[in-house]
Design a protein around this motif. Structure first.
Motif, PDB file in Angstrom:
ATOM      1  N   PHE A 279      -8.543  77.174 -49.910  1.00  0.00           N
ATOM      2  CA  PHE A 279      -9.726  77.448 -49.079  1.00  0.00           C
ATOM      3  C   PHE A 279     -10.590  76.012 -48.656  1.00  0.00           C
ATOM      4  O   PHE A 279     -11.042  75.782 -47.621  1.00  0.00           O
ATOM      5  CB  PHE A 279     -10.707  78.375 -49.832  1.00  0.00           C
ATOM      6  N   TYR A 280     -10.712  75.027 -49.786  1.00  0.00           N
ATOM      7  CA  TYR A 280     -11.557  73.945 -49.612  1.00  0.00           C
ATOM      8  C   TYR A 280     -10.868  72.974 -48.931  1.00  0.00           C
ATOM      9  O   TYR A 280     -11.423  71.660 -48.888  1.00  0.00           O
ATOM     10  CB  TYR A 280     -12.347  74.015 -50.832  1.00  0.00           C
ATOM     11  N   THR A 281      -9.488  72.943 -48.993  1.00  0.00           N
ATOM     12  CA  THR A 281      -8.731  71.829 -48.405  1.00  0.00           C
ATOM     13  C   THR A 281      -8.072  72.208 -47.016  1.00  0.00           C
ATOM     14  O   THR A 281      -7.306  71.343 -46.549  1.00  0.00           O
ATOM     15  CB  THR A 281      -7.587  71.542 -49.540  1.00  0.00           C
ATOM     16  N   SER A 282      -8.274  73.247 -46.493  1.00  0.00           N
ATOM     17  CA  SER A 282      -7.725  73.802 -45.128  1.00  0.00           C
ATOM     18  C   SER A 282      -8.107  72.739 -43.985  1.00  0.00           C
ATOM     19  O   SER A 282      -7.879  72.851 -43.090  1.00  0.00           O
ATOM     20  CB  SER A 282      -7.669  74.845 -44.935  1.00  0.00           C
ATOM     21  N   GLY A 283      -9.421  72.014 -44.160  1.00  0.00           N
ATOM     22  CA  GLY A 283      -9.913  71.358 -43.171  1.00  0.00           C
ATOM     23  C   GLY A 283     -11.221  72.396 -42.459  1.00  0.00           C
ATOM     24  O   GLY A 283     -12.110  71.661 -41.745  1.00  0.00           O
ATOM     25  N   ALA A 284     -11.243  73.461 -42.889  1.00  0.00           N
ATOM     26  CA  ALA A 284     -12.265  74.301 -42.368  1.00  0.00           C
ATOM     27  C   ALA A 284     -13.674  74.116 -42.838  1.00  0.00           C
ATOM     28  O   ALA A 284     -13.727  73.790 -44.243  1.00  0.00           O
ATOM     29  CB  ALA A 284     -12.176  75.824 -42.344  1.00  0.00           C
ATOM     30  N   PHE A 285     -14.581  74.195 -42.214  1.00  0.00           N
ATOM     31  CA  PHE A 285     -16.019  74.019 -42.717  1.00  0.00           C
ATOM     32  C   PHE A 285     -16.456  74.928 -43.812  1.00  0.00           C
ATOM     33  O   PHE A 285     -16.465  76.032 -43.419  1.00  0.00           O
ATOM     34  CB  PHE A 285     -17.148  74.075 -41.509  1.00  0.00           C
ATOM     35  N   ALA A 286     -16.833  74.471 -44.817  1.00  0.00           N
ATOM     36  CA  ALA A 286     -17.263  75.529 -46.026  1.00  0.00           C
ATOM     37  C   ALA A 286     -17.974  74.821 -46.930  1.00  0.00           C
ATOM     38  O   ALA A 286     -17.828  74.242 -47.741  1.00  0.00           O
ATOM     39  CB  ALA A 286     -16.081  76.040 -46.813  1.00  0.00           C
ATOM     40  N   ASP A 287     -19.422  75.014 -46.977  1.00  0.00           N
ATOM     41  CA  ASP A 287     -20.546  74.037 -47.502  1.00  0.00           C
ATOM     42  C   ASP A 287     -20.950  74.827 -48.506  1.00  0.00           C
ATOM     43  O   ASP A 287     -21.981  74.586 -49.264  1.00  0.00           O
ATOM     44  CB  ASP A 287     -21.634  73.646 -46.507  1.00  0.00           C
ATOM     45  N   TYR A 288     -20.840  76.225 -48.785  1.00  0.00           N
ATOM     46  CA  TYR A 288     -21.048  77.116 -49.954  1.00  0.00           C
ATOM     47  C   TYR A 288     -19.978  76.983 -51.094  1.00  0.00           C
ATOM     48  O   TYR A 288     -18.887  76.920 -50.971  1.00  0.00           O
ATOM     49  CB  TYR A 288     -21.197  78.599 -49.614  1.00  0.00           C
ATOM     50  N   PRO A 289     -20.603  77.147 -52.401  1.00  0.00           N
ATOM     51  CA  PRO A 289     -19.610  77.164 -53.666  1.00  0.00           C
ATOM     52  C   PRO A 289     -18.980  78.453 -53.611  1.00  0.00           C
ATOM     53  O   PRO A 289     -19.124  79.363 -52.785  1.00  0.00           O
ATOM     54  CB  PRO A 289     -20.578  76.879 -54.638  1.00  0.00           C
TER      55      PRO A 289
ATOM     56  N   VAL B 199     -23.342  82.000 -62.953  1.00  0.00           N
ATOM     57  CA  VAL B 199     -22.919  83.068 -61.860  1.00  0.00           C
ATOM     58  C   VAL B 199     -23.678  82.203 -60.683  1.00  0.00           C
ATOM     59  O   VAL B 199     -23.514  82.164 -59.526  1.00  0.00           O
ATOM     60  CB  VAL B 199     -23.252  84.459 -61.933  1.00  0.00           C
ATOM     61  N   ALA B 200     -25.279  82.050 -61.080  1.00  0.00           N
ATOM     62  CA  ALA B 200     -26.186  81.812 -60.009  1.00  0.00           C
ATOM     63  C   ALA B 200     -26.029  80.491 -59.532  1.00  0.00           C
ATOM     64  O   ALA B 200     -26.032  80.297 -58.217  1.00  0.00           O
ATOM     65  CB  ALA B 200     -27.686  81.844 -60.707  1.00  0.00           C
ATOM     66  N   ILE B 201     -25.622  79.503 -60.265  1.00  0.00           N
ATOM     67  CA  ILE B 201     -25.254  78.228 -59.817  1.00  0.00           C
ATOM     68  C   ILE B 201     -23.936  78.155 -58.812  1.00  0.00           C
ATOM     69  O   ILE B 201     -24.007  77.347 -58.051  1.00  0.00           O
ATOM     70  CB  ILE B 201     -24.832  77.055 -61.079  1.00  0.00           C
ATOM     71  N   LEU B 202     -23.049  78.947 -59.241  1.00  0.00           N
ATOM     72  CA  LEU B 202     -21.858  79.397 -58.197  1.00  0.00           C
ATOM     73  C   LEU B 202     -22.025  79.845 -57.056  1.00  0.00           C
ATOM     74  O   LEU B 202     -21.280  79.982 -56.139  1.00  0.00           O
ATOM     75  CB  LEU B 202     -20.744  79.931 -59.041  1.00  0.00           C
ATOM     76  N   MET B 203     -23.325  80.695 -57.119  1.00  0.00           N
ATOM     77  CA  MET B 203     -23.458  81.437 -55.761  1.00  0.00           C
ATOM     78  C   MET B 203     -24.279  80.518 -54.617  1.00  0.00           C
ATOM     79  O   MET B 203     -24.062  80.117 -53.659  1.00  0.00           O
ATOM     80  CB  MET B 203     -24.583  82.606 -56.230  1.00  0.00           C
ATOM     81  N   LYS B 204     -25.276  79.701 -55.288  1.00  0.00           N
ATOM     82  CA  LYS B 204     -26.011  78.852 -54.453  1.00  0.00           C
ATOM     83  C   LYS B 204     -26.494  77.436 -55.177  1.00  0.00           C
ATOM     84  O   LYS B 204     -26.904  77.566 -56.365  1.00  0.00           O
ATOM     85  CB  LYS B 204     -27.176  79.330 -53.982  1.00  0.00           C
ATOM     86  N   PRO B 205     -26.253  76.293 -54.820  1.00  0.00           N
ATOM     87  CA  PRO B 205     -26.647  75.053 -55.852  1.00  0.00           C
ATOM     88  C   PRO B 205     -28.174  75.022 -55.960  1.00  0.00           C
ATOM     89  O   PRO B 205     -28.496  74.447 -56.820  1.00  0.00           O
ATOM     90  CB  PRO B 205     -26.384  73.956 -54.873  1.00  0.00           C
ATOM     91  N   GLN B 206     -28.981  75.652 -55.151  1.00  0.00           N
ATOM     92  CA  GLN B 206     -30.446  75.599 -55.483  1.00  0.00           C
ATOM     93  C   GLN B 206     -31.017  76.367 -56.767  1.00  0.00           C
ATOM     94  O   GLN B 206     -31.930  76.079 -57.473  1.00  0.00           O
ATOM     95  CB  GLN B 206     -31.173  76.513 -54.458  1.00  0.00           C
ATOM     96  N   ALA B 207     -29.857  77.024 -57.466  1.00  0.00           N
ATOM     97  CA  ALA B 207     -30.109  77.592 -58.792  1.00  0.00           C
ATOM     98  C   ALA B 207     -30.270  76.451 -59.724  1.00  0.00           C
ATOM     99  O   ALA B 207     -31.015  76.509 -60.769  1.00  0.00           O
ATOM    100  CB  ALA B 207     -28.754  78.333 -59.078  1.00  0.00           C
TER     101      ALA B 207
END
Length: 314
Positions: free
Chosen positions: A30-40, A151-159
């Protein structure tokens, strides 16, 4: 209603839908395909589940119906949060009427109607998880609170903005319970392990061939990818002309805003920690208030801030 009237923020909604389809095609690359993905990885599970549901229901990709479905997690989180606030208010003796007023004030708050309904962003999911962490802590379920925080950290880094004040709360619970201080230390260690285990287990399907520290690198990379003093945030950086300006811009011609922001973040954490220390025995709401205040102060004076980062303070 607003979810039907407005398609949403097209860039974000389209990203969520694309990520959902990518999850169904496999997570290991998922994170190595080259597609943009900035969420955890945390929210990717929800995106994948929604894409699967769209296929089952025959909802075509990119349609208004799919966009509507992808807004539902945030709206559902708002509803659950309103109920949780109602429960918390009743526990703190606000009475039935007071509890309903508090829940209603949250449920009909304009930022939530806009961010969740019209825009389709997921900050409400993070807000719900953080309130749940504090609620569990106050019910003495410290280990489970640690897992939910993972889970919160894995949802959004702002946790992570809540991390220091939660750490202070854990340490002060050890200090306050002199009779069971040893068990409190064990509980705290187990809570940290629960958070780390949750992060490790839920992110494992997305690791693929990446090194063991790939998730840490992902968070650092994501933070650095928006290297601006402020990003549409109505805060101090924008007040002095820093909206969409590099974080290297000078404050009063002296220091880079990034350095100023980091210093203010540290001061904000220290200040709110001191308030919690003095207020924890006077008010059951001290940790909620301290958590809200630290987010508002970090949002106001920190760098890399988006406009939505203050939403959990509500």
């Amino acid at each position: 209603a607003l979810s039907i009237v407005f398609y949403g923020h097209s860039t974000d909604i389209n990203c969520f839908m694309a990520w959902g389809n990518m999850v169904l095609d496999g997570t290991s690359n998922f994170y190595t395909s080259g597609a943009f993905a900035d969420y955890p990885p945390g929210y990717m599970y929800i995106c994948g589940a929604l894409s699967w549901l769209c296929r089952v229901l025959g909802i075509s990709y990119g349609t208004d119906g799919m966009a509507l479905l992808f807004k539902m997690p945030a709206t559902f989180a708002d509803m659950v949060s309103a109920y949780l606030l109602y429960r918390i208010a009743k526990e703190q003796k606000f009475g039935e009427k007071g509890a309903l007023l508090i829940a209603g004030a949250y449920a009909f708050a304009a930022p939530l109607l806009f961010v969740s309904g019209a825009w389709g962003q997921i900050d409400s999911v993070l807000a719900l998880l953080i309130v749940l962490v504090i609620w569990l802590l106050q019910r003495d379920q410290r280990i489970l609170a640690g897992a939910v925080y993972g889970v919160a950290i894995l949802m959004k880094p702002q946790a992570l903005m809540f991390g220091p004040i939660l750490a202070v709360a854990y340490l002060l619970q050890i200090w306050d319970d002199q009779e069971r201080w040893l068990w409190r230390i064990v509980e705290t260690v187990l809570a940290v392990l629960a958070a780390l285990a949750t992060l490790a287990l839920l992110s494992l399907p997305f690791q693929g061939t990446q090194p063991w520290d790939w998730l840490i690198r992902k968070y650092v990379e994501t933070a650095g990818s928006y290297d601006y003093a402020s990003i549409e945030a109505f805060n101090f950086a924008s007040l002095i002309g820093g909206n969409w300006k590099p974080s290297s811009m000078l404050v009063l011609g002296l220091i880079p805003y990034k350095s100023f922001g980091m210093g203010m973040i540290i001061l904000s954490v220290l200040f709110t920690s001191a308030l919690y220390y003095f207020g924890r025995k006077r008010s059951k709401g001290a940790l909620y208030l301290s958590g809200a205040l630290v987010v508002l102060l970090v949002f106001t004076f920190g760098h890399y801030m988006h406009e939505r980062y203050m939403l959990p303070a509500l």
